[in-house]
Structure formats: structure tokens, C-alpha cells
Motif scaffolding. Structure first.
Motif, PDB file in Angstrom:
ATOM      1  N   ALA A  77       0.838  -1.206   0.000  1.00 55.60           N
ATOM      2  CA  ALA A  77       0.000   0.000   0.000  1.00 55.60           C
ATOM      3  C   ALA A  77       0.870   1.251   0.000  1.00 55.60           C
ATOM      4  N   LEU A  78       1.848   1.252  -0.876  1.00 52.42           N
ATOM      5  CA  LEU A  78       2.836   2.328  -0.868  1.00 52.42           C
ATOM      6  C   LEU A  78       2.210   3.665  -1.218  1.00 52.42           C
ATOM      7  N   LYS A  79       2.712   4.703  -0.561  1.00 54.61           N
ATOM      8  CA  LYS A  79       2.237   6.063  -0.751  1.00 54.61           C
ATOM      9  C   LYS A  79       3.399   6.936  -1.231  1.00 54.61           C
ATOM     10  N   SER A  80       3.060   8.072  -1.788  1.00 55.55           N
ATOM     11  CA  SER A  80       4.119   8.959  -2.254  1.00 55.55           C
ATOM     12  C   SER A  80       5.042   9.377  -1.118  1.00 55.55           C
ATOM     13  N   GLU A  81       4.485   9.464   0.081  1.00 55.52           N
ATOM     14  CA  GLU A  81       5.316   9.870   1.216  1.00 55.52           C
ATOM     15  C   GLU A  81       6.273   8.773   1.688  1.00 55.52           C
ATOM     16  N   ASP A  82       6.178   7.591   1.111  1.00 53.06           N
ATOM     17  CA  ASP A  82       7.159   6.537   1.396  1.00 53.06           C
ATOM     18  C   ASP A  82       8.411   6.699   0.540  1.00 53.06           C
ATOM     19  N   THR A  83       8.383   7.628  -0.384  1.00 54.49           N
ATOM     20  CA  THR A  83       9.559   7.893  -1.212  1.00 54.49           C
ATOM     21  C   THR A  83      10.726   8.315  -0.337  1.00 54.49           C
ATOM     22  N   ALA A  84      11.827   7.580  -0.450  1.00 57.77           N
ATOM     23  CA  ALA A  84      12.973   7.821   0.421  1.00 57.77           C
ATOM     24  C   ALA A  84      14.122   6.918   0.007  1.00 57.77           C
ATOM     25  N   VAL A  85      15.269   7.198   0.574  1.00 60.15           N
ATOM     26  CA  VAL A  85      16.375   6.240   0.525  1.00 60.15           C
ATOM     27  C   VAL A  85      16.252   5.365   1.764  1.00 60.15           C
ATOM     28  N   TYR A  86      16.243   4.068   1.570  1.00 59.95           N
ATOM     29  CA  TYR A  86      16.068   3.120   2.657  1.00 59.95           C
ATOM     30  C   TYR A  86      17.412   2.469   2.986  1.00 59.95           C
TER      31      TYR A  86
END
Length: 114
Positions: free
Chosen positions: A85-94
Motif C-alpha cells: 500500500a505504498l504512498k508517495s510519502e514513502d519515497t525515500a532512501v532506505y
């Protein structure tokens, strides 16, 4: 020496799923808490999830609870982060981290966008 190598980063659409993998070497993997962190654009690095050596204890940040699952395979010295259920706010370097001794991987980019 301790080495952590993440893989699996990608561009995914909102609502999609992705699994990140962290291959660990140089230490007895099953003895250590491991964690996933992320750094969103313009923000500080934050803890996403962590897991103890036996997989009995898991912690999730509030905004990923119910969507992300952390797991590990001690026989293969590998850590996973299943993201749904990925959201745009999950955009990141992990980043993968060995939580004792402060060891980090190089990070992988996850971009959630249509």
C-alpha cells in the motif's frame, strides 16, 4: 568486516508493493537486532522497523504499521522489508542497519509515483 548491502529499490506506483533485501556479512547475523531506516527528501533519517535476532520482537513506526513487514532469514544472513500500500510519502532512501555498533548499508532509493 561488517558489510550490509541493500537491494530491491525501485520506482513503484502508489498502492503498489515492493520488497527490500539486505545481505549481511562479517558478523554472526542471528545475534543482532537489525533495522530499516529511511531518509525522505529534505528530512532526517528515521527508523521504519526493527527486529530482534529471533524474530520474536518487531517494532514499526506508526505510519508504516499494517503496511510494512520486517523479517529475517538467519540461515542466509538476510533482512527483508516487505512494503505494501505504498504512498508517495514513502519515497525515500532506505537503509539497513545493524543496531549494535551502528553499521549501515549504502541505501537504496524507493520512489512511489504515478
Amino acid at each position: 568486516q561488517v558489510r550490509l548491502v541493500e537491494s530491491g529499490g525501485a520506482l513503484v506506483q502508489p498502492g503498489g508493493t515492493l520488497t527490500l533485501t539486505c545481505a549481511a556479512s562479517g558478523f554472526d547475523f542471528g545475534l543482532y537486532y537489525m533495522g530499516w531506516h529511511r531518509q525522505r527528501p529534505g528530512q532526517e533519517r528515521e527508523l521504519v522497523a526493527r527486529i530482534d535476532g529471533t524474530s520474536a520482537i518487531k517494532y514499526y513506526a506508526e505510519d508504516v504499521k499494517g503496511r510494512f513487514t520486517i523479517s529475517r532469514d538467519n540461515a542466509k544472513s538476510t533482512l527483508f522489508l516487505q512494503m505494501g500500500a505504498l504512498k508517495s510519502e514513502d519515497t525515500a532512501v532506505y537503509f539497513c542497519q545493524r543496531m549494535n555498533g551502528n553499521y549501515w548499508g549504502q541505501g537504496v532509493q524507493v520512489t512511489v509515483s504515478s
